[in-house]
Design a protein around this motif. Structure first.
Motif, PDB file in Angstrom:
ATOM      1  N   ALA A  20       0.849  -1.189   0.000  1.00  0.00           N
ATOM      2  CA  ALA A  20       0.000   0.000   0.000  1.00  0.00           C
ATOM      3  C   ALA A  20       0.883   1.237   0.000  1.00  0.00           C
ATOM      4  O   ALA A  20       2.077   1.162   0.322  1.00  0.00           O
ATOM      5  N   VAL A  21       0.295   2.365  -0.346  1.00  0.00           N
ATOM      6  CA  VAL A  21       1.052   3.613  -0.311  1.00  0.00           C
ATOM      7  C   VAL A  21       1.277   3.968   1.155  1.00  0.00           C
ATOM      8  O   VAL A  21       0.318   4.069   1.920  1.00  0.00           O
ATOM      9  N   PRO A  22       2.531   4.112   1.609  1.00  0.00           N
ATOM     10  CA  PRO A  22       2.783   4.440   3.015  1.00  0.00           C
ATOM     11  C   PRO A  22       2.095   5.758   3.392  1.00  0.00           C
ATOM     12  O   PRO A  22       2.025   6.667   2.563  1.00  0.00           O
ATOM     13  N   ALA A  23       1.611   5.828   4.648  1.00  0.00           N
ATOM     14  CA  ALA A  23       0.822   6.986   5.088  1.00  0.00           C
ATOM     15  C   ALA A  23       1.572   8.300   4.876  1.00  0.00           C
ATOM     16  O   ALA A  23       1.024   9.264   4.348  1.00  0.00           O
ATOM     17  N   TRP A  24       2.869   8.355   5.254  1.00  0.00           N
ATOM     18  CA  TRP A  24       3.631   9.600   5.117  1.00  0.00           C
ATOM     19  C   TRP A  24       3.767  10.006   3.658  1.00  0.00           C
ATOM     20  O   TRP A  24       3.797  11.173   3.313  1.00  0.00           O
ATOM     21  N   PHE A  25       3.800   8.980   2.802  1.00  0.00           N
ATOM     22  CA  PHE A  25       3.988   9.223   1.383  1.00  0.00           C
ATOM     23  C   PHE A  25       2.697   9.785   0.786  1.00  0.00           C
ATOM     24  O   PHE A  25       2.704  10.737   0.005  1.00  0.00           O
ATOM     25  N   ALA A  26       1.577   9.187   1.222  1.00  0.00           N
ATOM     26  CA  ALA A  26       0.276   9.628   0.723  1.00  0.00           C
ATOM     27  C   ALA A  26      -0.005  11.058   1.186  1.00  0.00           C
ATOM     28  O   ALA A  26      -0.557  11.876   0.455  1.00  0.00           O
ATOM     29  N   ALA A  27       0.422  11.365   2.439  1.00  0.00           N
ATOM     30  CA  ALA A  27       0.128  12.666   3.031  1.00  0.00           C
ATOM     31  C   ALA A  27       0.928  13.790   2.367  1.00  0.00           C
ATOM     32  O   ALA A  27       0.378  14.815   1.999  1.00  0.00           O
ATOM     33  N   GLY A  28       2.246  13.568   2.214  1.00  0.00           N
ATOM     34  CA  GLY A  28       3.033  14.696   1.701  1.00  0.00           C
ATOM     35  C   GLY A  28       4.188  14.264   0.836  1.00  0.00           C
ATOM     36  O   GLY A  28       5.216  14.929   0.762  1.00  0.00           O
ATOM     37  N   GLY A  29       4.055  13.136   0.208  1.00  0.00           N
ATOM     38  CA  GLY A  29       5.187  12.605  -0.558  1.00  0.00           C
ATOM     39  C   GLY A  29       5.320  13.195  -1.941  1.00  0.00           C
ATOM     40  O   GLY A  29       6.236  12.863  -2.666  1.00  0.00           O
ATOM     41  N   GLY A  30       4.382  14.061  -2.311  1.00  0.00           N
ATOM     42  CA  GLY A  30       4.476  14.641  -3.646  1.00  0.00           C
ATOM     43  C   GLY A  30       4.002  13.677  -4.706  1.00  0.00           C
ATOM     44  O   GLY A  30       3.336  12.691  -4.408  1.00  0.00           O
ATOM     45  N   PRO A  31       4.382  13.954  -5.936  1.00  0.00           N
ATOM     46  CA  PRO A  31       3.857  13.170  -7.061  1.00  0.00           C
ATOM     47  C   PRO A  31       4.399  11.740  -7.105  1.00  0.00           C
ATOM     48  O   PRO A  31       3.871  10.921  -7.831  1.00  0.00           O
ATOM     49  N   ALA A  32       5.462  11.460  -6.338  1.00  0.00           N
ATOM     50  CA  ALA A  32       6.083  10.136  -6.457  1.00  0.00           C
ATOM     51  C   ALA A  32       5.489   9.093  -5.526  1.00  0.00           C
ATOM     52  O   ALA A  32       5.985   7.980  -5.447  1.00  0.00           O
ATOM     53  N   ALA A  33       4.409   9.420  -4.800  1.00  0.00           N
ATOM     54  CA  ALA A  33       3.837   8.466  -3.855  1.00  0.00           C
ATOM     55  C   ALA A  33       3.364   7.203  -4.573  1.00  0.00           C
ATOM     56  O   ALA A  33       2.624   7.272  -5.545  1.00  0.00           O
ATOM     57  N   HIS A  34       3.818   6.054  -4.101  1.00  0.00           N
ATOM     58  CA  HIS A  34       3.427   4.785  -4.720  1.00  0.00           C
ATOM     59  C   HIS A  34       3.491   3.674  -3.686  1.00  0.00           C
ATOM     60  O   HIS A  34       4.037   3.859  -2.596  1.00  0.00           O
ATOM     61  N   ALA A  35       2.942   2.511  -4.030  1.00  0.00           N
ATOM     62  CA  ALA A  35       2.787   1.428  -3.066  1.00  0.00           C
ATOM     63  C   ALA A  35       4.085   0.670  -2.804  1.00  0.00           C
ATOM     64  O   ALA A  35       4.865   0.401  -3.723  1.00  0.00           O
ATOM     65  N   SER A  36       4.285   0.310  -1.527  1.00  0.00           N
ATOM     66  CA  SER A  36       5.476  -0.426  -1.135  1.00  0.00           C
ATOM     67  C   SER A  36       5.119  -1.309   0.058  1.00  0.00           C
ATOM     68  O   SER A  36       4.482  -0.848   0.998  1.00  0.00           O
ATOM     69  N   ALA A  37       5.515  -2.573   0.013  1.00  0.00           N
ATOM     70  CA  ALA A  37       5.160  -3.495   1.088  1.00  0.00           C
ATOM     71  C   ALA A  37       6.275  -3.555   2.125  1.00  0.00           C
ATOM     72  O   ALA A  37       6.970  -4.562   2.253  1.00  0.00           O
ATOM     73  N   CYS A  38       6.464  -2.445   2.845  1.00  0.00           N
ATOM     74  CA  CYS A  38       7.502  -2.418   3.878  1.00  0.00           C
ATOM     75  C   CYS A  38       7.001  -1.588   5.050  1.00  0.00           C
ATOM     76  O   CYS A  38       6.433  -0.521   4.860  1.00  0.00           O
ATOM     77  N   HIS A  39       7.214  -2.091   6.289  1.00  0.00           N
ATOM     78  CA  HIS A  39       6.806  -1.335   7.470  1.00  0.00           C
ATOM     79  C   HIS A  39       7.610  -0.057   7.627  1.00  0.00           C
ATOM     80  O   HIS A  39       7.177   0.891   8.265  1.00  0.00           O
ATOM     81  N   PHE A  40       8.821  -0.086   7.098  1.00  0.00           N
ATOM     82  CA  PHE A  40       9.714   1.059   7.291  1.00  0.00           C
ATOM     83  C   PHE A  40      10.115   1.682   5.958  1.00  0.00           C
ATOM     84  O   PHE A  40      11.262   2.075   5.748  1.00  0.00           O
ATOM     85  N   ALA A  41       9.146   1.723   5.054  1.00  0.00           N
ATOM     86  CA  ALA A  41       9.421   2.263   3.723  1.00  0.00           C
ATOM     87  C   ALA A  41       9.940   3.696   3.817  1.00  0.00           C
ATOM     88  O   ALA A  41       9.384   4.519   4.532  1.00  0.00           O
ATOM     89  N   ALA A  42      11.042   3.963   3.115  1.00  0.00           N
ATOM     90  CA  ALA A  42      11.597   5.314   3.095  1.00  0.00           C
ATOM     91  C   ALA A  42      12.349   5.483   1.788  1.00  0.00           C
ATOM     92  O   ALA A  42      12.977   4.550   1.297  1.00  0.00           O
ATOM     93  N   GLU A  43      12.275   6.678   1.260  1.00  0.00           N
ATOM     94  CA  GLU A  43      12.958   6.921  -0.012  1.00  0.00           C
ATOM     95  C   GLU A  43      14.467   6.869   0.155  1.00  0.00           C
ATOM     96  O   GLU A  43      15.008   7.293   1.170  1.00  0.00           O
ATOM     97  N   LYS A  44      15.111   6.353  -0.854  1.00  0.00           N
ATOM     98  CA  LYS A  44      16.568   6.349  -0.854  1.00  0.00           C
ATOM     99  C   LYS A  44      16.995   6.419  -2.304  1.00  0.00           C
ATOM    100  O   LYS A  44      16.501   5.675  -3.140  1.00  0.00           O
ATOM    101  N   HIS A  45      17.890   7.338  -2.576  1.00  0.00           N
ATOM    102  CA  HIS A  45      18.320   7.516  -3.950  1.00  0.00           C
ATOM    103  C   HIS A  45      19.480   6.577  -4.238  1.00  0.00           C
ATOM    104  O   HIS A  45      20.522   6.670  -3.613  1.00  0.00           O
ATOM    105  N   VAL A  46      19.289   5.639  -5.148  1.00  0.00           N
ATOM    106  CA  VAL A  46      20.363   4.672  -5.389  1.00  0.00           C
ATOM    107  C   VAL A  46      20.858   4.635  -6.827  1.00  0.00           C
ATOM    108  O   VAL A  46      21.926   4.123  -7.104  1.00  0.00           O
ATOM    109  N   VAL A  47      20.074   5.166  -7.758  1.00  0.00           N
ATOM    110  CA  VAL A  47      20.511   5.165  -9.157  1.00  0.00           C
ATOM    111  C   VAL A  47      21.347   6.423  -9.399  1.00  0.00           C
ATOM    112  O   VAL A  47      20.891   7.516  -9.094  1.00  0.00           O
ATOM    113  N   PRO A  48      22.573   6.273  -9.898  1.00  0.00           N
ATOM    114  CA  PRO A  48      23.434   7.449 -10.042  1.00  0.00           C
ATOM    115  C   PRO A  48      22.873   8.444 -11.063  1.00  0.00           C
ATOM    116  O   PRO A  48      22.185   8.052 -11.991  1.00  0.00           O
TER     117      PRO A  48
END
Lengths: 340, 324
Positions: A312-340
């Motif tokens: 599901a879309v994480p609550a913090w992401f749905a609330a204020g994550g901007g246009p990139a909010a999307h579903a993730s099956a993790c209790h501790f979902a957090a953005e991390k930039h990994v592609v150079p």
């Protein structure tokens, strides 16, 4: 969003493990696919990525009815095809065709190219009347970029890339709306891969095709897909558009996967952060409790062993994550930039 | 120079004719250096390596010319028993498919230990202890217990670690790795490549990495040799080649791969197919597929032109390629 052509709901495939010859009893199950949901719009491409054993090929087989799901539904334009049989099933199958990975073993060496591409017409004669077939097959050869005069040749007279074109032509023969392509370019050389991907791109716009594109190569999946589902051990762990997944991944597995892809840029070697996962994927006969990724996850806590995280879309992401909010099956979902 | 291959020629005699697999390949590797040999199937990259290792099937293969100078000696002039002493002890090879390269009926401990009993004359007990130590080195968990297990009881990544352990056993000066991670998943590939690079640094080995994957090359290589139709078409330090390729084939390869960091437009596709090795086109072998090809390309085979002190390109129009 475009009209939905294909929709999977809680799709499950368990292969029973049995013991005993006379008195067979079930001692467990290989949980190849364990609850997968997605929808595919007309003319759209859904990419499914994951490592070997994640269940992506089993999903493909269920979609074209080569395997019957243990539970769940596959709806083609609203109709559940897992419950169909006989004539109704045959009619639906015409619209969902498959392109296989290995262009060497998926073509019958004793049949001419014309017979291979024309064989679907034996099963669905209403699409092409007998006298019209040769012309139809030659048209298809032309569409996939092969010389129509090759109609009487055999598969061994073609290179790997050309054989994959033959496989695609066969998939197109019945004018399907959906093509399920399972690793269609991974057996091909780099310079030939690009030709086949460009061909698939072109055919999609020409025939308004919807693709389920299954692959382990994340760069290729990004190139061709509108939306992407990342699979791990029988489930989709994160899903979104290509930008959401590649530029704003929130699931630790997606992040590890993306960070592990070698990038053809030696300058990135130093500045890139690599997440090296420990250990191997657990056996699908013995899936960890709670979150199935927790045994390899650096964020795992007690909660992960107890509660299955929902996709599901994480609550913090749905609330204020901007246009990139999307579903993730993790209790501790957090953005991390990994592609150079 | 640890290893120098000079003007190597290999052909295969088959029922249908003679395949010119390697046509004058030269490359060198220093101690501690990683040379990536990049090419598609049929480019001759693996055949060259097999000739260096001395494991080419002869017949049908035949080395028709050239030298392989390793630590000052031309290996091609040595007798088979002398070569056997070098193989494994001084140079070792890692193959793509660990499952078919390991013996399925011997435990991994026996196979690792064999390196020490055969080459070093150790007792079985000491060899077993060495095997456990090696498995620890390549970070196989619970090595002491798993040393008794058979190859099929290991995952793909773990089996590739065993291959690496076996190659490292006698601390060779040179390792040739032929597509060592191609059969592995990306997360496991990253683990294995990191391990290999770390061990190479530690032992200051020369490493020849044979691959078709431009991403893997960018991650680990110091130098690159790009092969096409049995020849080296471009040779350069890794940074130069990605910044500005000096051969149209290299440029084509780089442009044809989809990128992880951007949504692609249409991919550039190199037109046509790699040549049949029984009928390599005259002149430059790449000319039928090359966007820069002109008359001279159809008649004159380009030598490896010097682009700079450390760089070479076998293209008559390399300046044009480099600038555009």
């Amino acid at each position: 969003m475009a009209e939905t052509v294909l929709e999977a709901g809680n799709l499950v495939k368990h292969y029973p493990l049995t013991r005993g010859v006379v008195f067979r009893k079930q001692v467990g199950a290989v949980k190849a696919v364990d609850g997968v949901d997605f929808r595919l719009g007309r003319g759209e491409t859904l990419g499914i990525v994951g490592e070997s054993g994640c269940g992506k090929s089993t999903v493909a087989k269920m979609l074209v009815n080569l395997e019957r799901p243990t539970a769940g539904s596959i709806r083609y334009k609203g109709e559940d095809i897992t419950r169909l049989s006989g004539r109704a099933l045959k009619a639906v199958r015409r619209n969902i065709q498959m392109v296989f990975q290995d262009p060497y073993t998926s073509l019958n060496p004793r049949m001419t190219v014309g017979d291979i591409i024309g064989e679907p017409y034996d099963i669905h004669p209403e699409v092409a009347p007998k006298g019209d077939r040769r012309r139809k097959v030659q048209e298809l050869l032309d569409v996939v970029g092969l010389n129509p005069e090759y109609i009487n040749r055999y598969p061994h007279q073609f290179s790997g890339g050309q054989r994959q074109r033959i496989g695609i032509a066969r998939g197109l023969a019945l004018r399907p709306e959906v093509i399920v392509a399972d690793e269609p370019v991974s057996a091909l050389d780099v310079s030939v891969q690009a030709q086949v991907i460009n061909l698939m791109d072109r055919l999609q716009s020409e025939f308004d095709l919807a693709y389920i594109f299954i692959a382990h190569d994340l760069s290729i999946v990004r190139h061709i897909s509108d939306r992407i589902g990342v699979m791990y051990l029988g489930r989709i762990v994160e899903t979104g558009t290509d930008t959401e997944i590649y530029d704003h991944p929130t699931h630790p597995y997606t992040q590890a996967l993306l960070s592990a892809v070698p990038v053809p840029d030696p300058e990135a070697r130093e500045r890139r952060e690599r997440i090296i996962l420990s250990g191997d994927v657990p056996s699908p006969t013995n899936i960890p409790s709670g979150c199935r990724f927790r045994t390899r996850c650096w964020k795992a806590q007690e909660r992960c062993a107890l509660e299955v995280p929902a996709l599901a879309v994480p609550a913090w992401f749905a609330a204020g994550g901007g246009p990139a909010a999307h579903a993730s099956a993790c209790h501790f979902a957090a953005e991390k930039h990994v592609v150079p | 120079m640890l290893l120098e291959v000079r003007d190597l020629h290999v052909e295969f005699h088959t029922r249908d004719g003679v395949a010119q697999a390697v046509n004058g390949v030269s490359y060198g590797v220093e101690a501690g250096e990683t040379l990536a040999v990049l090419g598609e199937s049929g480019s001759g990259k693996s055949v060259t390596a097999q000739a260096v290792m001395g494991i080419l099937d002869m017949p049908p293969g035949r080395i028709t010319g050239g030298e392989v100078v390793f630590r000052g000696r031309d290996l091609l002039r040595l007798k088979e028993d002398e070569r056997r002493r070098i193989r494994g002890a001084e140079m070792a090879m890692i193959f793509q498919d660990a499952l078919s390269s390991l013996n399925p009926v011997l435990s991994v401990g026996d196979q690792l230990g064999e390196m020490f009993t055969v080459h070093r004359g150790m007792s079985r007990k000491d060899a077993r202890a060495k095997a456990v130590e090696l498995m620890d080195r390549v970070r196989i968990p619970a090595a002491r217990e798993r040393v008794r297990q058979y190859p099929h009881q290991f995952s793909g990544g773990m089996r590739q670690r065993i291959m690496i352990a076996m190659a490292l056993a006698l601390e060779p000066a040179l390792i040739i790795a032929d597509e060592p991670t191609t059969a592995l998943d990306v997360t496991v590939q990253a683990q294995v490549m990191e391990l290999l690079a770390e061990l190479q640094r530690e032992y200051r080995m020369g490493l020849i990495l044979i691959t078709h994957d431009l991403g893997v090359v960018a991650d680990v290589a110091d130098r690159i040799a790009v092969m096409y139709a049995g020849r080296i078409v471009e040779s350069a330090p890794v940074h130069d080649i990605y910044k500005a390729p000096a051969h149209p084939y290299t440029r084509g390869l780089l442009d044809s791969i989809p990128r992880l960091d951007q949504k692609g437009r249409e991919l550039y596709a190199i037109k046509g197919l790699p040549p049949n090795l029984m009928h390599i086109p005259p002149g430059c072998a790449f000319h039928p597929r090359c966007p820069l090809a002109r008359d001279v390309c159809r008649t004159h085979e380009p030598p490896l032109y010097e682009v700079s002190g450390t760089r070479g390109s076998a293209c008559h129009f390399w300046t044009e390629c480099l600038n555009g």
